[in-house]
Design a protein around this motif. Structure first.
Motif, PDB file in Angstrom:
ATOM      1  N   ALA A   1       0.965  -1.265   0.014  1.00 23.74           N
ATOM      2  CA  ALA A   1      -0.004  -0.035  -0.060  1.00 23.74           C
ATOM      3  C   ALA A   1       1.057   1.319   0.188  1.00 23.74           C
ATOM      4  CB  ALA A   1      -0.887  -0.051   1.237  1.00 23.74           C
ATOM      5  N   GLY A   2       2.063   1.040   0.048  1.00 20.46           N
ATOM      6  CA  GLY A   2       2.949   2.252  -0.349  1.00 20.46           C
ATOM      7  C   GLY A   2       3.618   2.924   1.180  1.00 20.46           C
ATOM      8  N   VAL A   3       3.372   1.962   2.264  1.00 23.54           N
ATOM      9  CA  VAL A   3       3.888   2.540   3.482  1.00 23.54           C
ATOM     10  C   VAL A   3       4.903   1.633   3.956  1.00 23.54           C
ATOM     11  CG1 VAL A   3       2.926   2.884   5.963  1.00 23.54           C
ATOM     12  CG2 VAL A   3       1.472   3.286   3.826  1.00 23.54           C
ATOM     13  N   ASP A   4       6.042   2.080   4.230  1.00 21.35           N
ATOM     14  CA  ASP A   4       7.201   1.186   4.849  1.00 21.35           C
ATOM     15  C   ASP A   4       7.218   1.258   6.366  1.00 21.35           C
ATOM     16  OD1 ASP A   4       9.619  -0.324   5.473  1.00 21.35           O
ATOM     17  OD2 ASP A   4      10.814   1.267   4.302  1.00 21.35           O
ATOM     18  N   ILE A   5       6.886   0.335   6.971  1.00 26.88           N
ATOM     19  CA  ILE A   5       7.014   0.245   8.337  1.00 26.88           C
ATOM     20  C   ILE A   5       8.290  -0.953   8.756  1.00 26.88           C
ATOM     21  CG2 ILE A   5       4.658   0.637   8.800  1.00 26.88           C
ATOM     22  CD1 ILE A   5       4.080  -2.315   9.456  1.00 26.88           C
ATOM     23  N   SER A   6       8.965  -1.259   7.729  1.00 27.35           N
ATOM     24  CA  SER A   6      10.047  -2.307   8.050  1.00 27.35           C
ATOM     25  C   SER A   6      11.111  -1.789   9.035  1.00 27.35           C
ATOM     26  CB  SER A   6      10.842  -2.558   6.746  1.00 27.35           C
ATOM     27  OG  SER A   6      11.521  -1.620   6.331  1.00 27.35           O
ATOM     28  N   GLY A   7      11.417  -0.427   9.258  1.00 32.05           N
ATOM     29  CA  GLY A   7      12.407  -0.082  10.269  1.00 32.05           C
ATOM     30  C   GLY A   7      11.561   0.116  11.698  1.00 32.05           C
ATOM     31  N   HIS A   8      10.334  -0.142  11.785  1.00 34.92           N
ATOM     32  CA  HIS A   8       9.674  -0.069  13.146  1.00 34.92           C
ATOM     33  C   HIS A   8      10.263  -1.052  13.981  1.00 34.92           C
ATOM     34  CE1 HIS A   8       5.818   2.355  11.603  1.00 34.92           C
ATOM     35  NE2 HIS A   8       7.005   2.830  11.502  1.00 34.92           N
ATOM     36  N   GLN A   9       9.996  -0.872  15.289  1.00 37.78           N
ATOM     37  CA  GLN A   9      10.225  -1.886  16.206  1.00 37.78           C
ATOM     38  C   GLN A   9       9.205  -2.130  17.172  1.00 37.78           C
ATOM     39  OE1 GLN A   9      14.083  -0.803  18.198  1.00 37.78           O
ATOM     40  NE2 GLN A   9      15.283  -1.276  16.598  1.00 37.78           N
TER      41      GLN A   9
END
Length: 147
Positions: A52-60
């Protein structure tokens, strides 16, 4: 304005909500997410948000107690029943609102078809997006009706 999205493990729903809020509402409020426990970041949640165009891969995945102590939350949105029932104490000025969303990991436990599993995550992702689009106005309206 600061809004905290709170879930049990801060792995899926609260992460999606934080991601959507930062993407869609960054000019209206600052979004955070945390859990009453930590379960790690859910890879399927990361994948469907990326679609969907939202990068949450860097979240913890983090606990409420891991957040900086100087943040004063205007609203805490509990996105699951367990987090609502075990919500930690917040100062009196903080309004706690419960908006429950289905739990994709729970709903997909017995599924084997990856497309069906991801469709469940996508549905919840889209429901969370629709809710985030109503913020912060929906919070103010709740406060006006009950305040």
């Amino acid at each position: 304005m600061n809004i905290l999205f709170l879930c049990t493990g801060n792995s899926c729903r609260s992460q999606m909500a934080e991601g959507w809020a930062k993407k869609l509402k960054a000019d209206e409020f600052t979004a955070y997410s945390a859990g009453v426990e930590t379960h790690g970041l859910n890879e399927r949640a990361v994948a469907v948000m990326k679609e969907a165009g939202v990068d949450i891969s860097g979240h913890q995945s983090k606990l409420v107690s891991d957040l900086p102590t100087d943040i004063e939350f205007d609203y805490v949105v509990t996105v699951c029943g367990n987090a609502h029932e075990t919500c930690p104490f917040f100062p009196a000025k903080t309004k706690v609102v419960h908006v429950g969303f289905d739990d994709p990991p729970f709903l997909t436990q017995g599924m084997r078809n990856e497309n069906e599993i991801l469709d469940t995550y996508r549905r919840v992702r889209d429901e969370i997006r629709e809710y985030v689009l109503t913020l912060p106005d929906s919070m103010i309206n709740v406060e006006e009706r009950h305040g």
